[in-house]
Design an enzyme around this catalytic site. Structure first.
Site, short mmCIF file in Angstrom:
data_model
loop_
_atom_site.label_atom_id
_atom_site.label_comp_id
_atom_site.label_asym_id
_atom_site.label_seq_id
_atom_site.Cartn_x
_atom_site.Cartn_y
_atom_site.Cartn_z
N SER A 124 0.77 -1.17 -0.04
CA SER A 124 -0.12 -0.11 0.03
C SER A 124 0.89 1.20 -0.07
O SER A 124 2.03 1.45 0.56
CB SER A 124 -0.84 0.03 1.24
OG SER A 124 -1.43 1.31 1.62
N ALA A 125 0.22 2.31 -0.69
CA ALA A 125 1.13 3.79 -0.55
C ALA A 125 1.11 4.17 0.88
O ALA A 125 1.97 4.90 1.06
CB ALA A 125 0.40 4.64 -1.34
N TYR A 148 -1.69 -0.85 10.92
CA TYR A 148 -2.18 -1.42 9.74
C TYR A 148 -0.88 -1.12 8.55
O TYR A 148 -0.29 -2.15 7.98
CB TYR A 148 -3.32 -0.85 9.00
CG TYR A 148 -3.39 -1.12 7.50
CD1 TYR A 148 -3.81 -2.43 7.09
CD2 TYR A 148 -3.18 -0.06 6.41
CE1 TYR A 148 -4.00 -2.50 5.73
CE2 TYR A 148 -3.28 -0.40 5.04
CZ TYR A 148 -3.58 -1.46 4.96
OH TYR A 148 -3.59 -1.82 3.25
N LYS A 152 2.05 -3.87 6.58
CA LYS A 152 2.64 -3.95 5.21
C LYS A 152 4.05 -3.81 5.08
O LYS A 152 4.67 -4.30 4.56
CB LYS A 152 2.07 -2.49 4.53
CG LYS A 152 0.37 -2.89 4.55
CD LYS A 152 -0.14 -4.16 3.65
CE LYS A 152 -1.47 -4.30 3.36
NZ LYS A 152 -1.87 -5.66 2.63
N ASN A 197 -15.02 3.74 5.75
CA ASN A 197 -13.79 4.51 6.21
C ASN A 197 -13.56 5.28 5.01
O ASN A 197 -12.75 6.30 5.23
CB ASN A 197 -12.74 3.49 6.62
CG ASN A 197 -12.97 2.63 7.72
OD1 ASN A 197 -13.59 2.87 8.56
ND2 ASN A 197 -12.98 1.35 7.47
P1 NAD Z 1 -11.11 -6.78 1.23
O1 NAD Z 1 -11.15 -6.58 2.74
O2 NAD Z 1 -12.23 -6.47 0.21
O3 NAD Z 1 -10.56 -8.11 0.64
C1 NAD Z 1 -9.44 -9.00 1.52
C2 NAD Z 1 -10.19 -10.40 1.43
O4 NAD Z 1 -9.29 -11.18 2.21
C3 NAD Z 1 -11.52 -10.33 2.04
O5 NAD Z 1 -12.37 -11.07 1.36
C4 NAD Z 1 -11.46 -11.19 3.42
O6 NAD Z 1 -12.58 -11.82 3.69
C5 NAD Z 1 -10.03 -11.96 3.05
N1 NAD Z 1 -9.48 -12.34 4.34
C6 NAD Z 1 -8.99 -11.38 5.36
N2 NAD Z 1 -8.42 -11.94 6.26
C7 NAD Z 1 -8.28 -13.45 5.46
C8 NAD Z 1 -7.56 -14.61 6.40
N3 NAD Z 1 -7.03 -14.67 7.34
N4 NAD Z 1 -7.78 -15.82 5.50
C9 NAD Z 1 -8.40 -15.73 4.47
N5 NAD Z 1 -9.11 -14.49 3.99
C10 NAD Z 1 -8.92 -13.54 4.61
O7 NAD Z 1 -9.89 -5.73 0.88
P2 NAD Z 1 -9.28 -5.17 -0.51
O8 NAD Z 1 -9.88 -3.60 -0.75
O9 NAD Z 1 -9.78 -6.02 -1.60
O10 NAD Z 1 -7.87 -5.52 -0.12
C11 NAD Z 1 -7.00 -6.43 -0.71
C12 NAD Z 1 -5.61 -6.41 -0.15
O11 NAD Z 1 -4.93 -5.01 -0.79
C13 NAD Z 1 -5.51 -6.29 1.44
O12 NAD Z 1 -4.31 -6.90 1.62
C14 NAD Z 1 -5.13 -4.58 1.70
O13 NAD Z 1 -4.47 -4.23 2.57
C15 NAD Z 1 -4.81 -4.14 0.26
N6 NAD Z 1 -4.99 -2.80 -0.05
C16 NAD Z 1 -6.22 -2.20 -0.06
C17 NAD Z 1 -6.44 -0.90 -0.44
C18 NAD Z 1 -7.50 -0.34 -0.48
O14 NAD Z 1 -7.80 0.86 -0.31
N7 NAD Z 1 -8.85 -1.07 -0.81
C19 NAD Z 1 -5.12 -0.06 -0.69
C20 NAD Z 1 -3.74 -0.56 -0.61
C21 NAD Z 1 -3.68 -1.82 -0.30
C1 WQD Z 2 -9.29 9.93 0.75
C2 WQD Z 2 -9.37 11.40 1.20
C3 WQD Z 2 -9.76 12.05 3.49
C4 WQD Z 2 -13.58 10.04 4.06
C5 WQD Z 2 -6.69 4.78 3.11
C6 WQD Z 2 -5.53 3.99 4.03
C7 WQD Z 2 -4.78 3.81 2.92
C8 WQD Z 2 -5.12 2.81 1.86
C9 WQD Z 2 -6.32 3.46 1.09
C10 WQD Z 2 -5.03 0.30 2.37
C11 WQD Z 2 -8.66 11.84 2.32
C12 WQD Z 2 -10.85 12.49 2.65
C13 WQD Z 2 -12.47 10.27 3.39
C14 WQD Z 2 -14.53 10.87 4.48
C15 WQD Z 2 -13.10 12.75 3.49
N1 WQD Z 2 -5.64 1.59 2.11
N2 WQD Z 2 -12.24 11.64 3.46
N3 WQD Z 2 -14.25 12.11 4.23
O1 WQD Z 2 -6.86 8.02 3.67
O2 WQD Z 2 -5.92 8.20 1.34
O3 WQD Z 2 -6.26 5.96 2.51
O4 WQD Z 2 -7.23 4.20 2.15
O5 WQD Z 2 -4.02 0.16 2.35
O6 WQD Z 2 -3.73 2.82 3.83
O7 WQD Z 2 -5.03 5.08 4.86
O8 WQD Z 2 -8.26 7.02 1.76
O9 WQD Z 2 -10.51 7.08 0.86
O10 WQD Z 2 -10.01 7.21 3.35
O11 WQD Z 2 -9.52 9.02 2.16
O12 WQD Z 2 -12.86 13.88 3.43
O13 WQD Z 2 -15.75 10.46 5.03
O14 WQD Z 2 -10.64 11.70 1.42
O15 WQD Z 2 -9.29 12.95 4.42
O16 WQD Z 2 -8.10 13.05 1.88
P1 WQD Z 2 -6.82 7.41 2.23
P2 WQD Z 2 -9.68 7.74 2.08
#
Ligand code: NAD
Ligand code: WQD
Length: 337
Positions: A124-125, A148, A152, A197
């Site tokens: 993740s970023a 979290y 990562k 969130n």
């Molecule tokens: P998501 O929660 O929709 O998908 C994760 C999946 O993993 C879910 O289906 C959940 O049921 C499953 N899971 C969790 N723990 C498990 C375990 N112990 N065993 C088996 N299955 C398990 O999330 P997503 O948005 O699809 O994210 C996928 C991956 O990408 C995650 O690792 C997340 O940290 C990473 N990521 C997501 C974002 C984002 O903003 N969505 C950004 C950066 C990185």
């Molecule tokens: C985006 C922008 C908020 C909700 C998070 C995790 C990051 C990654 C992606 C997994 C920001 C603003 C948000 C709201 C708002 N996940 N906002 N009102 O914070 O960039 O990143 O998700 O790896 O680790 O930190 O994403 O979508 O929460 O927020 O004003 O109700 O929207 O302040 O500027 P974020 P976000």
């Protein structure tokens, strides 16, 4: 290739299954459904015209994973499974270390046992913390401001060390920026449990009438309109980035890291405006205090992925919001609609 997708029932995993199958790969999904619904995989199957091989299991369960690898001739793994809510991670950090770090450790051990040498990991970023400048390159300093993000960082480090110890291993660490959007069919998309969130699903729920207004977290950042700027990337582009990563890295040892972003930043108010236009709905919002831990701006330099993976995001902001709206308006209650 036969590809094991951990967390394949989730948001990014389900979209990636579709792109893998479209590229001619076989997919087997392991997911414990802690944040997903089996309905997502049924719909993936309908979109692809084939049933998805699914095993409900927890990646921390060595014996369950061992059985999956014994029963399926897995060539490579894409590892999405994990917990991802930043706020929750500060309340239950041990659950995050167990799921994300221990889960990844167990997965790597089972891969080692079965001599499966190719892994793509969802980073993740967030690992860049509060960057000193933008756009962000892969060689920028790493830090975490919450458990979290720390998980990562630990898993990235564990991957680098495991590759250093095993010269046959190939691992790609993909650092996603802000995934949004949905499959163009409107059949699958992001289905957060409870109050979202993240910005995009929150806006979508306001548009569909599930929430009254959006709270905009701060308008005093050093950005063009004062609201936070992020690099939103369409989930289908992101999914295609995984296909590129696994195809390029299979059989080539080493550990490589890529940003998956567009390189373009949009503010919170840009997103509100684009969504209102696409949905034809008003998106009421209120400016409130900054959310603790948030940063002003964050967007990628995506050059390395273009050069080495021959991948670049193609979809516009308009497609991101239109596809989100199609999914949200067709499925106001997500998969339980
Ligand atoms: P998501 O929660 O929709 O998908 C994760 C999946 O993993 C879910 O289906 C959940 O049921 C499953 N899971 C969790 N723990 C498990 C375990 N112990 N065993 C088996 N299955 C398990 O999330 P997503 O948005 O699809 O994210 C996928 C991956 O990408 C995650 O690792 C997340 O940290 C990473 N990521 C997501 C974002 C984002 O903003 N969505 C950004 C950066 C990185
Ligand atoms: C985006 C922008 C908020 C909700 C998070 C995790 C990051 C990654 C992606 C997994 C920001 C603003 C948000 C709201 C708002 N996940 N906002 N009102 O914070 O960039 O990143 O998700 O790896 O680790 O930190 O994403 O979508 O929460 O927020 O004003 O109700 O929207 O302040 O500027 P974020 P976000």
């Amino acid at each position: 290739m036969k590809i094991l997708v951990t967390g394949g029932a989730g948001y990014i995993g389900s979209h990636t299954c579709i792109e893998l199958i479209a590229a001619g790969h076989d997919v087997v999904v392991v997911d414990n459904l802690c944040n997903a619904s089996e309905e997502a995989l049924k719909r993936v199957g309908a979109i692809c015209g084939q049933d998805i091989d699914f095993i409900e299991a927890d990646i921390r369960d060595f014996n369950a994973l061992d059985e999956v690898f014994s029963n399926h001739a897995v060539d490579a793994v894409i590892h999405f499974a994990g917990l991802k809510a930043v706020g929750e991670s500060t309340r239950i950090p041990l659950a995050y270390y167990d799921n994300n770090v221990n889960g990844s450790r167990v997965l790597l051990s089972v891969m080692e046992k079965h001599k499966v040498n190719t892994l793509v990991f969802s980073s993740s970023a967030t690992v860049y913390g509060d960057p000193a400048s933008v756009p962000i390159r892969e060689d920028f300093p790493l830090s975490a401001t919450n458990p979290y993000g720390q998980t990562k960082l630990v898993v990235e480090q564990m991957c680098r060390e495991t590759v250093a110890a095993n010269p046959d291993l190939s691992i790609v660490l993909l650092r996603y920026f802000n995934p949004v959007g949905a499959h163009a069919s409107g059949q699958i998309g992001e289905d957060p449990k409870g109050i979202p969130n993240n910005l995009m699903p929150f806006i979508a729920q306001v548009a569909v009438g599930k929430r009254e207004y959006l709270s905009v977290f701060g308008d005093d950042y050093n950005t063009p309109d004062g609201t936070g700027v992020r690099d939103y990337i369409h989930v289908v582009d992101l999914a295609q980035g995984h296909v590129a990563a696994i195809e390029k890295s299979h059989g080539k040892a080493g550990c490589h890291t890529y940003n998956l972003g567009t390189g373009q930043g949009y503010s919170v108010l840009d997103m509100v405006k684009a969504f209102a236009q696409a949905s034809g709905k008003e998106i009421p919002y209120k400016i409130v205090a900054r959310r603790p831990g948030d940063i002003g701006q964050c967007y990628a330099d995506p050059t390395l992925a273009k050069e080495n993976l021959n991948w670049a995001a193609k979809k516009s902001l308009q497609e991101m919001v239109e596809d989100t709206w199609r999914w949200q308006s067709n499925n106001p209650q997500g998969y339980s609609s």
